[in-house]
Design an enzyme around this catalytic site. Structure first.
Site, mmCIF file in Angstrom:
data_model
loop_
_atom_site.group_PDB
_atom_site.id
_atom_site.type_symbol
_atom_site.label_atom_id
_atom_site.label_comp_id
_atom_site.label_asym_id
_atom_site.label_seq_id
_atom_site.Cartn_x
_atom_site.Cartn_y
_atom_site.Cartn_z
ATOM 1 C CG HIS A 21 12.402 -0.312 24.649
ATOM 2 N ND1 HIS A 21 12.979 -1.433 24.103
ATOM 3 C CD2 HIS A 21 11.839 -0.707 25.816
ATOM 4 C CE1 HIS A 21 12.766 -2.454 24.933
ATOM 5 N NE2 HIS A 21 12.078 -2.046 25.970
ATOM 6 N N GLY B 49 -6.409 5.549 31.605
ATOM 7 C CA GLY B 49 -5.414 4.480 31.611
ATOM 8 C C GLY B 49 -5.128 4.040 33.034
ATOM 9 N NE ARG C 298 13.384 -0.223 28.956
ATOM 10 C CZ ARG C 298 12.106 -0.214 29.291
ATOM 11 N NH1 ARG C 298 11.440 0.932 29.343
ATOM 12 N NH2 ARG C 298 11.468 -1.331 29.567
ATOM 13 C CG PHE D 126 12.738 -5.732 33.486
ATOM 14 C CD1 PHE D 126 12.056 -6.889 33.145
ATOM 15 C CD2 PHE D 126 12.427 -4.554 32.822
ATOM 16 C CE1 PHE D 126 11.086 -6.869 32.150
ATOM 17 C CE2 PHE D 126 11.454 -4.517 31.821
ATOM 18 C CZ PHE D 126 10.783 -5.665 31.485
ATOM 19 N NE ARG E 195 9.526 4.305 32.082
ATOM 20 C CZ ARG E 195 9.361 3.041 31.677
ATOM 21 N NH1 ARG E 195 9.519 2.045 32.519
ATOM 22 N NH2 ARG E 195 9.051 2.788 30.418
ATOM 23 C CG HIS F 223 9.381 2.630 25.431
ATOM 24 N ND1 HIS F 223 8.290 1.951 24.931
ATOM 25 C CD2 HIS F 223 9.566 2.150 26.688
ATOM 26 C CE1 HIS F 223 7.846 1.088 25.851
ATOM 27 N NE2 HIS F 223 8.588 1.209 26.929
ATOM 28 C CG LEU G 243 8.116 -2.789 23.831
ATOM 29 C CD1 LEU G 243 9.427 -2.051 23.953
ATOM 30 C CD2 LEU G 243 7.239 -2.500 25.043
ATOM 31 C CD GLU H 92 14.679 -3.454 30.065
ATOM 32 O OE1 GLU H 92 14.470 -2.425 29.392
ATOM 33 O OE2 GLU H 92 14.960 -3.425 31.265
ATOM 34 C CD GLN I 170 13.281 4.352 28.791
ATOM 35 O OE1 GLN I 170 12.171 3.871 28.974
ATOM 36 N NE2 GLN I 170 14.238 4.307 29.684
#
Lengths: 581, 247
Positions: A233, A14, A286, A117, A389, A354, A243, A246, A231
């Site tokens: 979301h 990734g 979040r 954000f 986060r 998330h 998702l 945001e 977390q």
């Protein structure tokens, strides 16, 4: 047994893995880099990230502002030296991506555009419409193809690390297409396998997010850090868990309850304004937004649907033009997966697992306590994310720390011994025997691996969700012990060597159980509420006892042991988190 | 709405029975289920040996392309509902060697992708300390569409040329080459030309256009290929009239 040698082995293809591989190739083109990934690299979960990546570049912004937002957003559990490195190196990493071709959205003058954000006081989120992760991953993958020293083992599933006397010598992998077991020998190893959101049933995470690297490290004696911080979301589609970024709120979307009321104003998150106000209301962090949902649910102010309770995300007032230009993927996802058009209709959403703030314990260069073993990206905990986060810090994190881990792995490769000890090769042979000899041997029908997975997920959702307490966590702990025992009685329908995805899933569930155990034990030990870890029985933050990271290790008896490690504070003394003021 | 629906699934295991067979499974029917949800139900509850790929289940990772009732689709983005009352036939993507069941071998694409040099090529790279390359939204629009390719391989499965002429570079790889050729930051068109102008490059394509029809991300590879042919032809004629220029 077949062995393949690389100077540096990167596990996971990734964003973090590819960035690390390129860093090695650039630092020393004579070193060979192998990237072993259980999926083709462009399938990795980085691809699903939507909203953007943070780096302070605007003239009115500063590194200190980015650092402060990150640290307060993380409820003072971030290591501040790590955050300082992160914000400092972020702009250069993002520019490098631009030079490699990433199609960042632009202002009319051709400069990089930014958007607001959650939890960020200034606009510092770079974005590629609402497919930022997709573009970032494909840019990295395509760029990595330039370097002849990087070779790919696509669809090779790593089973475990080879560790002897405190040093990592590589890993054992299955080539899925043939079922062949191969020892991947390397002078240094970088874990970039992402998080483990699949310990929960309702998650934005792809099927492949099974915490593999966390489990490898844990089994090799490396501590996992801050695993209790998971977390949620606040805005996932209710049936699929897909998702909704945001960025919908960054662009000005509202969260409303069943009465059409912007309920966040009741949760100490500020007062509603028509347009987006930074660090306020829908642009709060979040953890706080997901907790507010639970509050609404308890007051009976959520909307009941066939998929459970939801609230509504309203972006209709943004207009079709803006939605198509900046949020086209949101529209596509809503139409395809929820059969609604957000230009004209409300989007039903509920909190969804998330991201894991916790992970493999590393220093600022991604180094773990095991020599020759590094980790970067969601699998790692440096820690810059603390107890929560901020949105758009994770893509930047995988660039900054992927690059740092890659560079550090180069130095390590130069110092490492020439050949691995026999003990490491013996371990590899043992694993081969376990898999070919035991798991793939036809056996009398036992339990299905899916049953174990489903029960684990249900237990974590019930007892280690947004709010937790001792009784539930203890129940989950006992359940996980039971499931671990029952794993021994699981049998596979599939005894084939060719692309055996049932074997793969069995090994993934084994990893998930290790991750789940780390989450639950760390959560039990932390008798306070901080960020995403909210204990009903300990509702206050307790800096006297817990301004510290949790480190969970597996003891020699196989039981997890949790200890605390003080947080590094440089310039920002712990204070109250204030939003909406 | 029915309570259940039948799937006829292509099964092939190289070390097993030899020839592929179709196996019928009956799964619960739910309005919100995609074809992939039905396959997952089979794997978890009926037959753990069924092999296929999937990851994001939100139509962006490109893993789960299969042939459903004859059409190449992303199974995570294809509802069961339009195929009622069934049975629904699920096969691997056409045009690729089958490794097992619904899993095709994609190595050929990866090799071709690398051959078209899908990265920014510049004579001189500017240091990051000098900031970004400016690129206006209009300049980005020139290549943006081609940058949306998720490598799902539906276009190769739909392409009649790729089936007949396996050496053909193919729709997605050519679209991605064009994605870089048309990027204002790139100077690599000439290097890519060596691959694209070969017989197995753009000239193999007879503009059937199936690739653009099946593309789930509206990339329009057929358009990319046609545009490249026009540009390459113009370039060739220009080279005839401009001394010192080679095509």
């Amino acid at each position: 047994m077949e062995t393949v040698h690389h100077d540096v082995l990167v596990i996971g293809g990734g964003g973090a893995g590819l960035r690390a591989a390129i860093a090695v190739a650039e630092a020393d083109p004579r070193l060979t880099v192998g990237v072993a990934s259980k999926v083709y690299p462009m399938r990795s979960h980085t691809v699903s990230a939507e909203g953007g990546a943070a780096a302070a570049i605007r003239p009115e912004d500063s590194l200190d502002e980015h650092a402060y937002d990150t640290i307060s957003g993380g409820d003072w559990l971030c290591d501040q030296d790590a955050v300082e490195v992160f914000v400092q190196e972020a702009p250069e990493e993002m520019l490098r991506l631009e030079h490699w071709g990433c199609p960042w959205s632009r202002n009319p003058d051709g400069r990089i555009a930014t958007r607001p954000f959650g939890g960020m006081k200034l606009e510092r989120t770079w974005y590629a419409a609402d497919k930022t992760g997709f573009h970032l991953l494909h840019t990295l993958y395509q760029t990595s193809l330039r370097f002849p020293s990087i070779s790919f083992h696509d669809e090779w599933f790593v089973v475990d690390l080879l560790v002897d006397e405190g040093r990592c010598h590589g890993a054992v992998a299955i080539e899925l297409a043939s079922g062949k077991i191969v020892a991947l020998i390397a002078r240094s190893v970088v874990l970039c396998t992402g998080g483990g959101g699949r310990v929960y049933p309702f998650t934005t995470n792809a099927n492949i997010k099974t915490g593999d690297g966390m489990a490898f490290a844990y089994r090799a004696g490396v501590p996992l850090k801050d695993m209790e911080f998971v977390q949620y979301h606040p805005t996932g589609l209710p049936f699929t868990g897909i998702l909704i970024t945001e960025a919908t709120r960054g662009e000005g979307g509202w969260l409303v309850n069943k009465g059409g009321y912007r309920y966040l104003q009741d949760y100490d998150l500020g007062t509603p304004e028509p347009g987006p106000v930074k660090r306020s209301m829908e642009l709060g962090p979040r953890d706080r937004l997901s907790q507010a949902f639970v509050g609404e649910e308890e007051k009976g102010r959520t909307v009941t649907t066939q998929w459970g309770e939801v609230v509504h995300l309203d972006i209709r007032h943004l207009g079709e033009k803006l939605i198509d230009e900046r949020l086209p993927f949101v529209r596509e996802l809503c139409r395809k997966y929820q059969k609604i058009d957000p230009v004209r209709e409300l989007i039903p959403v509920r909190p969804v697992v998330h991201y894991m703030m916790g992970g493999v314990h590393t220093d600022l260069d991604g180094a773990t306590p095991v020599a020759g073993l590094f980790a970067a990206g969601e699998v790692a905990c440096v820690s810059i994310n603390g107890a929560n986060r901020l949105g758009s810090n994770s893509l930047t994190e995988l660039l900054v720390f992927g690059a740092r881990a890659g560079k550090r792995a180069v130095q390590e490769a130069e110092d490492a011994p020439d050949r691995p000890p026999d003990a490491a090769l013996t371990q590899a042979l043992d694993l081969e025997r376990q898999i070919h000899g035991n798991l793939l041997r036809p056996a009398e029908k036992g339990e299905r691996v899916a049953t174990i997975r489903d029960e684990m997920q249900a237990s974590l959702e019930a007892h280690a969700g947004i709010y937790r307490e001792e009784e539930g966590l203890t129940t989950a702990r006992d359940k996980l012990r039971e499931l671990r025992d029952r794993m021994a009685g699981v049998t596979l329908d599939d005894t084939s060597l060719t692309f055996n995805t049932e074997l793969l899933h069995y090994l993934e569930v084994r990893n998930l159980l290790d991750v789940a155990e780390a989450v639950v034990h760390s959560a039990l030990n932390r008798e306070e509420s901080r960020g995403s870890h909210q204990r009903r029985d300990f509702p206050e933050r307790d800096d006297d006892r817990f301004l510290a990271h949790s480190l969970v290790r597996r003891s020699s008896e196989g039981e997890p042991e949790v200890e605390l490690l003080p947080v590094t504070i440089t310039r920002w003394e712990p204070a109250e988190r204030v939003y909406g003021k | 709405m029915p309570d259940t629906v039948k799937l006829e699934v292509f099964r092939y295991r190289p070390e097993g029975e030899g020839a592929p067979v179709y196996e019928t499974f009956e799964v619960p029917y739910r309005d919100e289920w995609m074809v992939l949800d039905a396959l997952n139900h089979i794997k978890d509850h009926q037959d753990g040996t069924l092999s296929y790929r999937w990851a994001c289940r939100m139509g962006v990772c490109g893993s789960c392309g299969m042939t459903v009732n004859g059409e190449p689709v992303l199974t995570c983005a294809t509802y069961l509902e339009p195929f009622l009352p069934g049975p629904i036939r699920v096969e691997p993507l056409h045009g690729f060697p089958v490794i097992r069941d619904l899993v095709g071998d994609l190595e050929d694409f990866v090799e071709k992708l690398q051959r078209v040099k899908p990265w920014i090529i510049r004579e001189e790279e500017k240091p990051t300390s000098e900031g970004e390359y400016l690129q206006t939204p209009e300049e980005m629009d020139a290549y943006k569409r081609y940058s949306m390719c998720i490598n799902c391989m539906l276009c190769y499965a739909a392409c009649p040329i790729y089936e007949l002429e396996p050496g053909f570079i193919g729709p997605a790889a050519i679209a991605l080459a064009q994605r870089y050729n048309l990027d204002s930051r790139d100077e690599g068109a000439r290097e890519r030309h060596e691959v694209l102008a070969e017989h197995e490059g753009v000239w193999s394509c007879t503009f059937v256009g199936e690739c653009s029809i099946v593309c789930p991300k509206d990339v329009d590879p057929a358009g990319a290929i046609q545009r490249y042919k026009v540009d390459a032809t113009l370039d060739f004629f220009r080279s005839l009239v401009t001394p010192g220029r080679s095509p």
